[in-house]
Design an enzyme around this catalytic site. Structure first.
Site, mmCIF file in Angstrom:
data_model
loop_
_atom_site.group_PDB
_atom_site.id
_atom_site.type_symbol
_atom_site.label_atom_id
_atom_site.label_comp_id
_atom_site.label_asym_id
_atom_site.label_seq_id
_atom_site.Cartn_x
_atom_site.Cartn_y
_atom_site.Cartn_z
ATOM 1 N N CYS A 183 3.167 -4.962 6.472
ATOM 2 C CA CYS A 183 2.819 -4.700 5.075
ATOM 3 C C CYS A 183 4.048 -4.271 4.275
ATOM 4 C CB CYS A 183 1.762 -3.602 5.001
ATOM 5 S SG CYS A 183 0.148 -4.117 5.628
ATOM 6 N N HIS A 203 0.836 -1.202 0.000
ATOM 7 C CA HIS A 203 0.000 0.000 0.000
ATOM 8 C C HIS A 203 0.870 1.252 0.000
ATOM 9 C CE1 HIS A 203 0.757 0.934 4.272
ATOM 10 N NE2 HIS A 203 0.625 -0.369 4.507
#
Length: 399
Positions: A347, A329
């Site tokens: 992440c 992201h």
């Protein structure tokens, strides 16, 4: 002179007699064998034309018939004539006669807990008509199970795309369920099912799909027995096309992500993955979903946002890679660390520009591999991570 001529005649006669005897096939003194009777060469009398024999399925007075199974008429020694399948309400169920006249097959599913009458006629090889009738009752299921498929009809998917079928309840007869789930591909592609628990089964190919492959899924579960009195509620169908082969490799040692399309490197971008204590699981992920405008919340993996280490952060671009909350992201707050160190909660952080490019380029079913992260091995059941298993492990495991 005459006496001499008579002696010569006698000698000639003797020679003729010897010659005749020498041509005989019977030994001397034995009579010739009788010839075979001419009646043996006559053809056997032709059998009379047979009458038609009709077989109806389901049979007369059958009960608990599965409404998803076909109704059929078969003719022996004849050609099928008029066939009619009618419900108790008078509604006629559609069907089609076979091109060779050998029978008839229903073309529509039946209803649950209904009474039907099947009537059929045929003409035999003897030219005479015959008729048959069967009245039967379909099953009343204890429960009906829905099934969902992780495909959207008409989509373009990645080469790592697994085909996931999720039932609304436990499936007791897994073999029956697999038989009802039809996967076809052009070109033909080898693959196999694997169960995860009693509600979900996944079909994956032996190797990555070839780009351009056309995939069709037909979850033909309606009216099919699934065990313990359960039956399928509704069929589901979808067709997708496999697009370009996109594979991204994120390296926790170099802090770089390299993206290849059709086996050619097209872009390398800096990244930052999980910091110590939050190390990103290492392995091969598959893109699950894409989101524009998404809130990353630590509560998804068990840490309340108001607890120490908790967070709730809005990001502009996010692509899910696992059930446990691993995404790549946009993370503008960590651009200085991207390419240098791992600072995320697990992440793959990218700049806003790079995250947008990768999300615009990627699609469901694309492959993302994480290596040298210092994290645990990615679980094959965490997301669509089916490529964590070898082909032999895939075929022999599951439950």
């Amino acid at each position: 002179m005459r006496g001499s001529t008579g002696l010569g005649a006698l000698v000639v006669a003797g020679v003729i007699g010897l010659t005749v005897a020498g041509c005989s096939s019977s030994p001397a003194g034995e009579p010739p064998k009788p010839r075979a009777s001419s009646s043996a060469s006559k053809p056997a009398p032709a059998s009379a034309p047979a009458p038609a024999v009709l077989a109806l399925s389901p049979a007369k007075d059958a009960k608990d018939v599965a409404p998803g199974e076909p109704v059929s008429v078969t003719v022996k020694d004849g050609k099928v004539g008029e066939v009619k399948l009618t419900g108790a309400d008078g509604k006629v169920v559609g069907g089609t006669a076979r091109a060779d006249g050998s029978g008839w097959d229903s073309a529509e599913p039946l209803g649950y807990h209904k009474i039907y009458t099947l009537t059929a006629s045929a003409t035999g090889a003897d030219g005479k008509p015959v008729t048959a009738e069967s009245t039967f009752t379909t099953v009343k299921p204890a429960r009906q199970l829905d099934v969902s498929v992780n495909l959207v009809d008409g989509d373009t998917v990645g080469v790592g795309m697994p085909l996931i079928f999720t039932f609304a309840g436990n499936v007791a007869d897994k073999a029956a369920a697999e038989k009802a789930l039809k996967v076809t591909a052009e070109p033909a592609t080898e693959g196999a099912f694997r169960w995860s628990g009693d509600k979900q089964v996944t079909w994956r190919p032996k190797e990555y799909w070839k780009s351009g492959t056309k995939i069709k899924v037909d979850a033909a579960v309606y009216g099919k027995p699934l065990g313990n009195g359960s039956y399928g509620r509704e069929d589901k169908r979808a067709g997708v096309t496999v697009g370009d082969k996109l594979v991204a490799v994120a390296d926790g040692g170099t802090h770089q992500m390299t993206v290849s399309i059709n086996d050619k490197e097209v872009k390398t971008m800096p990244t930052s993955m999980g910091k110590p204590g939050h190390n990103t699981p290492a392995g091969t992920y598959t893109v699950m979903s894409e989101h524009t405008g998404y809130t990353m919340n630590s509560a998804t993996y068990g840490v309340p946002e108001d607890a120490p280490g908790g967070y709730s952060t809005f990001v502009q671009y996010a692509v899910r890679l696992s059930y446990s909350g691993i995404f790549f992201h946009s993370a503008p707050w960590s651009v200085r660390q991207q390419g240098r160190s791992n600072v995320s909660h697990g992440c793959l952080n990218l700049s806003t520009e790079n995250a947008k490019w990768l999300m615009d380029t990627a699609k469901k079913g694309d492959v993302v591999t994480v290596q040298n992260s210092g994290g645990p091995k990615l679980e094959p059941t965490d997301g669509w991570s089916v490529w964590q298993l070898s082909w032999d492990e895939w075929r022999t495991g599951g439950n």
